[in-house]
Design a protein around this motif. Structure first.
Motif, PDB file in Angstrom:
ATOM      1  N   ALA A 116      48.070  42.192  27.823  1.00 24.44           N
ATOM      2  CA  ALA A 116      47.859  41.069  28.166  1.00 24.44           C
ATOM      3  C   ALA A 116      46.964  42.010  29.410  1.00 24.44           C
ATOM      4  CB  ALA A 116      48.799  40.293  29.061  1.00 24.44           C
ATOM      5  N   ASP A 117      45.936  40.961  30.087  1.00 24.19           N
ATOM      6  CA  ASP A 117      45.042  41.240  31.171  1.00 24.19           C
ATOM      7  C   ASP A 117      45.222  39.859  32.184  1.00 24.19           C
ATOM      8  OD1 ASP A 117      43.055  43.583  31.790  1.00 24.19           O
ATOM      9  OD2 ASP A 117      42.674  40.798  32.440  1.00 24.19           O
ATOM     10  N   THR A 118      45.320  39.931  33.053  1.00 26.78           N
ATOM     11  CA  THR A 118      45.438  38.922  34.244  1.00 26.78           C
ATOM     12  C   THR A 118      45.096  39.182  35.409  1.00 26.78           C
ATOM     13  OG1 THR A 118      47.840  39.487  34.685  1.00 26.78           O
ATOM     14  CG2 THR A 118      47.609  37.831  32.743  1.00 26.78           C
ATOM     15  N   PRO A 119      44.666  38.017  36.009  1.00 25.58           N
ATOM     16  CA  PRO A 119      43.553  38.069  37.345  1.00 25.58           C
ATOM     17  C   PRO A 119      45.336  38.777  38.658  1.00 25.58           C
ATOM     18  CG  PRO A 119      44.270  35.617  37.262  1.00 25.58           C
ATOM     19  CD  PRO A 119      44.714  36.577  35.430  1.00 25.58           C
ATOM     20  N   ASP A 120      44.479  39.039  39.180  1.00 23.95           N
ATOM     21  CA  ASP A 120      45.851  39.766  40.730  1.00 23.95           C
ATOM     22  C   ASP A 120      44.625  39.578  41.824  1.00 23.95           C
ATOM     23  OD1 ASP A 120      44.357  42.072  40.868  1.00 23.95           O
ATOM     24  OD2 ASP A 120      45.056  43.217  39.952  1.00 23.95           O
TER      25      ASP A 120
ATOM     26  N   ARG B 212      38.603  32.319  39.529  1.00 22.01           N
ATOM     27  CA  ARG B 212      37.902  31.973  39.919  1.00 22.01           C
ATOM     28  C   ARG B 212      36.882  31.335  38.963  1.00 22.01           C
ATOM     29  NH1 ARG B 212      35.886  36.491  43.346  1.00 22.01           N
ATOM     30  NH2 ARG B 212      34.568  36.932  41.343  1.00 22.01           N
ATOM     31  N   VAL B 213      36.517  29.326  39.021  1.00 20.43           N
ATOM     32  CA  VAL B 213      36.241  28.863  37.958  1.00 20.43           C
ATOM     33  C   VAL B 213      34.688  28.323  38.767  1.00 20.43           C
ATOM     34  CG1 VAL B 213      36.276  26.802  36.951  1.00 20.43           C
ATOM     35  CG2 VAL B 213      38.175  27.738  36.988  1.00 20.43           C
TER      36      VAL B 213
ATOM     37  N   TYR C  72      37.724  39.760  27.539  1.00 22.20           N
ATOM     38  CA  TYR C  72      37.712  38.306  26.758  1.00 22.20           C
ATOM     39  C   TYR C  72      38.503  37.646  28.017  1.00 22.20           C
ATOM     40  CZ  TYR C  72      38.291  34.237  25.174  1.00 22.20           C
ATOM     41  OH  TYR C  72      38.134  32.541  24.401  1.00 22.20           O
ATOM     42  N   ALA C  73      39.715  38.228  28.820  1.00 24.03           N
ATOM     43  CA  ALA C  73      40.154  37.614  29.591  1.00 24.03           C
ATOM     44  C   ALA C  73      39.651  37.018  30.808  1.00 24.03           C
ATOM     45  CB  ALA C  73      41.553  38.262  30.127  1.00 24.03           C
TER      46      ALA C  73
END
Length: 216
Positions: free
Chosen positions: A10-14, A20-21, A109-110
């Motif tokens: 999994a690749d997730t924000p940090d 950021r939307v 994609y993430a």
């Protein structure tokens, strides 16, 4: 195509790369010059498919697809807009010829695709279609030019692609002045447009292109 495709994690924000939307104002299509990547990272196990497992001289790709990035209207861009699943093996296999890394596909994609409407397959179908439409100048000939600059390179690149103006092309380099990536600026209809954001090397910057172990 490898018999067993590595399963990405999994690749997730940090903290450094937060969620950021933001509204999408344009896009960037990023292309990596694989010989340079393999020169620097070809010995890694994770680079085996892209670089042939033989270090700097084993790469089999020219330009690879780094990704399709949505941009904002200012200095920030949308990223990690929503949580995403691990990509299926089918999706990964369908895109390895353009982006030869399962983990990079998951990351793209993430971080970027999650901000674009549609499924993972929709996102990659769009980006690989754009990538497949690109034509390239004679990279071997350009690599042998003694006084190649970013400006002369972008001119040659634009001439190879109908409808592409040099103003829509940005070039990034390593600290030593070797070609790293090309970024193409697109509007929200995925048509080439003049880049409005900064970034990339200045037009007059000397440019070198690594073409393999025979490069000097």
């Amino acid at each position: 195509m490898p018999a067993n495709v590595p399963r990405p994690h999994a690749d997730t924000p940090d903290i450094r790369n937060p969620r950021r939307v933001l509204p999408i104002a344009s896009y960037t299509l990023a292309l990596s010059w694989s010989p340079q990547f393999c020169k620097e990272s070809g010995a890694r196990d994770s680079s085996a498919m892209q670089c042939g497992g033989a270090g700097a001289g084993g790469n089999r790709f020219g330009f690879t697809l780094h990704g399709l990035w949505p941009d904002g209207s200012g200095k920030e861009w949308p990223q990690y807009c929503s949580a995403v699943p691990i990509l299926s093996e089918t999706t990964i296999r369908a895109n390895l010829c353009a982006t030869p890394s399962a983990q990079l596909l998951q990351h793209e994609y993430a971080k970027h695709g999650s901000c674009v409407t549609g499924s993972p397959d929709d996102y990659f179908r769009r980006s690989t279609r754009l990538y497949a439409a690109i034509r390239y100048p004679d990279m071997d000939r350009l690599s042998r030019q003694r006084k190649l600059t970013v400006a002369s390179f972008t001119t040659a690149f634009a001439r190879a692609n109908r409808g592409l103006n040099v103003g829509a092309v940005r070039v990034t380099t390593t600290r030593e002045g070797w070609l790293d990536e090309i970024w193409l600026c697109l509007d929200t209809g995925f048509r080439y447009e003049r880049c409005t954001q900064g970034g990339g090397a200045r037009p007059g910057t000397p440019l070198r292109i690594w073409r393999g172990s025979s490069a000097r």
